[in-house]
Design a protein around this motif. Sequence first.
Motif, PDB file in Angstrom:
ATOM      1  N   ASP A 207       0.827  -1.211   0.000  1.00 35.53           N
ATOM      2  CA  ASP A 207       0.000   0.000   0.000  1.00 35.53           C
ATOM      3  C   ASP A 207       0.858   1.257   0.000  1.00 35.53           C
ATOM      4  O   ASP A 207       0.582   2.205  -0.740  1.00 35.53           O
ATOM      5  CB  ASP A 207      -0.928   0.001   1.216  1.00 35.53           C
ATOM      6  N   ALA A 208       1.887   1.268   0.846  1.00 35.18           N
ATOM      7  CA  ALA A 208       2.765   2.438   0.901  1.00 35.18           C
ATOM      8  C   ALA A 208       3.532   2.610  -0.408  1.00 35.18           C
ATOM      9  O   ALA A 208       3.709   3.733  -0.899  1.00 35.18           O
ATOM     10  CB  ALA A 208       3.742   2.300   2.069  1.00 35.18           C
ATOM     11  N   SER A 211       1.180   4.056  -3.068  1.00 33.76           N
ATOM     12  CA  SER A 211       0.957   5.495  -2.861  1.00 33.76           C
ATOM     13  C   SER A 211       2.142   6.302  -3.369  1.00 33.76           C
ATOM     14  O   SER A 211       1.964   7.355  -4.005  1.00 33.76           O
ATOM     15  CB  SER A 211       0.729   5.778  -1.371  1.00 33.76           C
ATOM     16  N   GLY A 212       3.358   5.822  -3.096  1.00 34.44           N
ATOM     17  CA  GLY A 212       4.546   6.523  -3.569  1.00 34.44           C
ATOM     18  C   GLY A 212       4.635   6.561  -5.078  1.00 34.44           C
ATOM     19  O   GLY A 212       4.969   7.593  -5.684  1.00 34.44           O
ATOM     20  N   GLN A 214       2.092   6.317  -7.198  1.00 38.93           N
ATOM     21  CA  GLN A 214       1.017   7.152  -7.730  1.00 38.93           C
ATOM     22  C   GLN A 214       1.365   8.636  -7.607  1.00 38.93           C
ATOM     23  O   GLN A 214       1.058   9.424  -8.502  1.00 38.93           O
ATOM     24  CB  GLN A 214      -0.293   6.832  -7.020  1.00 38.93           C
ATOM     25  N   ARG A 215       2.009   9.014  -6.506  1.00 32.24           N
ATOM     26  CA  ARG A 215       2.452  10.407  -6.384  1.00 32.24           C
ATOM     27  C   ARG A 215       3.464  10.749  -7.478  1.00 32.24           C
ATOM     28  O   ARG A 215       3.398  11.816  -8.100  1.00 32.24           O
ATOM     29  CB  ARG A 215       3.057  10.656  -5.004  1.00 32.24           C
ATOM     30  N   GLY A 236      -3.453   0.834 -10.184  1.00 32.37           N
ATOM     31  CA  GLY A 236      -3.144   0.018  -9.009  1.00 32.37           C
ATOM     32  C   GLY A 236      -2.322  -1.189  -9.396  1.00 32.37           C
ATOM     33  O   GLY A 236      -1.840  -1.322 -10.519  1.00 32.37           O
TER      34      GLY A 236
END
Length: 362
Positions: A207-208, A211-212, A214-215, A236
Amino acid sequence: HPRGLSMGPVHILSSLLAFAGVVPTQAPTAESATTSAQTGTETSPAARGRGSMPLSAMSQVISRALTGLDPDTLEKLETMSSEEIDALLKRQASGEALTADEQKLAEGATMALRRDFEGKLKFHAGTVELPGIATLDLPDGLHYLGPEDSTKVFQQLWGNAPRDGLIGMLVRKDMSLVNAAQGWAIIISHEARGHVDDSDADSLDPDALLSGLQRAARRAMKAAEQVGQSGMELVGWQSPPLYEPQTRTLRWAEEVISGRDGKTLLNDRMFVLVRGGALVFEAVAPIDVSDTVTQTMTGLRGRVQIAEGMRYDDFDPDQDPAARMDLAGVVLGKSRKHGGGPPWGLAVIAGHSAIAIGAAIE
């Protein structure tokens, strides 16, 4: 970014014409010959070997590569010189509006040149050497292109910027490299950018990491839009990062949406850790063939034999550079020392928008 790739298809007609053996028909002038002598430049091997090609040269390429072209279009192309075809295709690439007839001629000439280009590539089967690092026992359905031909396909045929560490490409035996509808391939590179520490294998947080990524993808999209190019959206995981300590292999796959054409793509990556870096297999494909691509990628690991002295366990802390990256850093494209940069760039593989195949080991 050391592995930044160009965005969108680019027609590099001079390269295609030279590779096809068709050079401009205009004979060199005395002035140009004097200039070449003064600057120390020389004509291309094709030009030196053949001189100016007759008008029939392009006709031969067209008829050889496009037997299905309609007679009227073929007849018109036969009467055009290389300069005229080159100019027409450059107009098309620049976005200039073409008449219906011109568009038909441009499409026919481009496909013919690309198919002729493909016909000159050297495809290999059986057991092949991945230069300086490993051997690969190819499955029956795949061909291998060596570093030189892979570079020609990656840059000249598909219009990508140069890529460091490219050592090969795997393509299906039943796939044309110029057919966008079928397009997927596996790019092989050797990332010799420093030892990878795998001690964080048990603490990888999908998950982390997502997120990284996607940023980073959003930042890359904004940067692309500022220069009038398209980006992509990272939807995803198709499969989250998984590390196999027995084979020293890190594998993950992403589902992405191209900002250029809205297509959903699979970006499947496999990093085989070796001494001083990684052997990287990266596939970009339409999402509807993801099962086939995933199965192909999974089967490759057992067919790779790392060369003696290049295995991960051959790492010598007294001689080799210290670890610069852990497994999370490989996924994110960030080194411990430098912090890395966005791991995203765009490529074109057989006509599909393709996502920066692989995080950069910086």
